[in-house]
Design an enzyme around this catalytic site. Sequence first.
Site, short mmCIF file in Angstrom:
data_model
loop_
_atom_site.label_atom_id
_atom_site.label_comp_id
_atom_site.label_asym_id
_atom_site.label_seq_id
_atom_site.Cartn_x
_atom_site.Cartn_y
_atom_site.Cartn_z
N GLY A 13 -24.19 -18.72 -20.53
CA GLY A 13 -23.34 -17.94 -19.62
C GLY A 13 -22.21 -18.78 -19.06
N GLY A 17 -17.98 -17.39 -13.92
CA GLY A 17 -18.75 -17.65 -12.71
C GLY A 17 -19.44 -19.00 -12.62
N TYR A 154 -33.95 -6.41 -10.77
CA TYR A 154 -33.36 -7.76 -10.67
C TYR A 154 -34.33 -8.70 -9.95
CZ TYR A 154 -29.98 -11.47 -9.72
OH TYR A 154 -29.34 -12.69 -9.67
N PRO A 184 -29.55 -19.27 -5.79
CA PRO A 184 -28.41 -18.94 -4.93
C PRO A 184 -28.61 -17.65 -4.15
CG PRO A 184 -27.77 -19.20 -7.27
CD PRO A 184 -29.25 -19.05 -7.21
N GLU A 190 -17.99 -12.61 -11.11
CA GLU A 190 -17.81 -11.29 -11.74
C GLU A 190 -19.11 -10.48 -11.72
OE1 GLU A 190 -16.48 -11.96 -15.72
OE2 GLU A 190 -14.73 -13.08 -15.07
P1 NAP Z 1 -21.09 -13.68 -13.94
O1 NAP Z 1 -19.82 -14.24 -13.39
O2 NAP Z 1 -21.17 -12.23 -14.23
O3 NAP Z 1 -21.50 -14.53 -15.23
C1 NAP Z 1 -22.62 -14.16 -15.99
C2 NAP Z 1 -22.65 -14.98 -17.26
O4 NAP Z 1 -23.82 -14.60 -18.00
C3 NAP Z 1 -21.43 -14.72 -18.15
O5 NAP Z 1 -20.95 -15.95 -18.63
C4 NAP Z 1 -22.00 -13.90 -19.29
O6 NAP Z 1 -21.33 -14.24 -20.51
C5 NAP Z 1 -23.43 -14.40 -19.35
N1 NAP Z 1 -24.34 -13.48 -20.03
C6 NAP Z 1 -24.73 -12.24 -19.65
N2 NAP Z 1 -25.51 -11.70 -20.59
C7 NAP Z 1 -25.62 -12.62 -21.60
C8 NAP Z 1 -26.28 -12.65 -22.85
N3 NAP Z 1 -27.00 -11.60 -23.31
N4 NAP Z 1 -26.20 -13.77 -23.61
C9 NAP Z 1 -25.47 -14.83 -23.18
N5 NAP Z 1 -24.80 -14.85 -22.02
C10 NAP Z 1 -24.87 -13.75 -21.24
O7 NAP Z 1 -22.30 -13.96 -12.92
P2 NAP Z 1 -22.75 -15.25 -12.09
O8 NAP Z 1 -22.76 -14.85 -10.67
O9 NAP Z 1 -22.01 -16.46 -12.51
O10 NAP Z 1 -24.29 -15.32 -12.56
C11 NAP Z 1 -24.85 -16.43 -13.21
C12 NAP Z 1 -26.32 -16.51 -12.86
O11 NAP Z 1 -26.46 -16.68 -11.45
C13 NAP Z 1 -27.14 -15.27 -13.22
O12 NAP Z 1 -28.39 -15.66 -13.74
C14 NAP Z 1 -27.32 -14.57 -11.88
O13 NAP Z 1 -28.50 -13.78 -11.85
C15 NAP Z 1 -27.43 -15.77 -10.95
N6 NAP Z 1 -27.14 -15.46 -9.56
C16 NAP Z 1 -25.96 -14.94 -9.18
C17 NAP Z 1 -25.74 -14.64 -7.83
C18 NAP Z 1 -24.45 -14.04 -7.33
O14 NAP Z 1 -24.42 -13.60 -6.16
N7 NAP Z 1 -23.39 -14.02 -8.11
C19 NAP Z 1 -26.75 -14.88 -6.89
C20 NAP Z 1 -27.95 -15.42 -7.32
C21 NAP Z 1 -28.14 -15.71 -8.65
P3 NAP Z 1 -20.91 -13.21 -21.68
O15 NAP Z 1 -20.75 -11.85 -21.06
O16 NAP Z 1 -19.62 -13.80 -22.19
O17 NAP Z 1 -22.01 -13.29 -22.67
#
Ligand code: NAP
Length: 248
Positions: A13, A17, A154, A184, A190
């Site tokens: 990923g 983000g 989730y 986090p 995004e």
């Molecule tokens: P984001 O900006 O939406 O990024 C998500 C990433 O995951 C993208 O690079 C996307 O890449 C990748 N992804 C999704 N499905 C995938 C798949 N099938 N295979 C490979 N890559 C995949 O979100 P983010 O906030 O950075 O989230 C990253 C992590 O942090 C996640 O595990 C999320 O649950 C966790 N998190 C986020 C938050 C928050 O508030 N944002 C809080 C707690 C935890 P592609 O679409 O290019 O494949």
Amino acid sequence: MGYLSGKVALVTGASAGIGEKTARALIDAGARVVCSARRVGRLESLTAELGERAIALELDVVNAQSVDTLMDRLPGGWRDLDILVNNAGHDIGGRRQFHEGTAEEWSATIETNVIGLMRVTRVVLDGMVRRDSGHIVNIGSVAGIQAYTACAAYAASKHAVHGLSETLRIDYAKTGIKVSEVLPGMVRTEFAAIRFGDEDRGDQYYADFGVCLEPEDIARSVLFALDQPPDVVIAQVVVVPTRKPPAS
Ligand code: NAP
């Protein structure tokens, strides 16, 4: 060079983000980084910017073939992975009451956040076990240790990531392999736009929440977990936003 000089890391990923910022932070610390995700165009722009210590790898964590061929698709010299950052994840269709969701949406969330993470870990661990060395950092969530409303699938997925991280850390505690989890709170990425399928609604979600973390904050926590003496493992890092004190 930084303290990760000579190490090779795989970030899932990395196209957006937290993953993208983590890839940048790993490069700054001296590592070579495999930036993986499905949106290869984004990865290629990122690696062009990061230079020769970064390469792009198309990887869909829910696609068994994509994950099973991961090692074979890496160039020679990039296969002995020292660090795995399991970051790929989403909450598509989330923030609704349970009865408003569908099994297809829950499955997609669990498949990506849990089974996808397990698939990648399984493939990468073989080499780590052989070399008796490695560090896996799983990106969980505060949703994995506490409940809040309208996030059943989730929260279930992140509770699974939490349980898995704890178990793996114990399983490999007597080896050279470390397992850490970074959990986090709200991070402005995004993530919300993808959850709702609507960019404006995603922006509004963060605006309504008020104070959010930035993805760099989580990247810094990942690097903190990695920057420890050999006999120290950071089990969990819980990171939540706090309001800045008013200027006096
Ligand atoms: P984001 O900006 O939406 O990024 C998500 C990433 O995951 C993208 O690079 C996307 O890449 C990748 N992804 C999704 N499905 C995938 C798949 N099938 N295979 C490979 N890559 C995949 O979100 P983010 O906030 O950075 O989230 C990253 C992590 O942090 C996640 O595990 C999320 O649950 C966790 N998190 C986020 C938050 C928050 O508030 N944002 C809080 C707690 C935890 P592609 O679409 O290019 O494949």
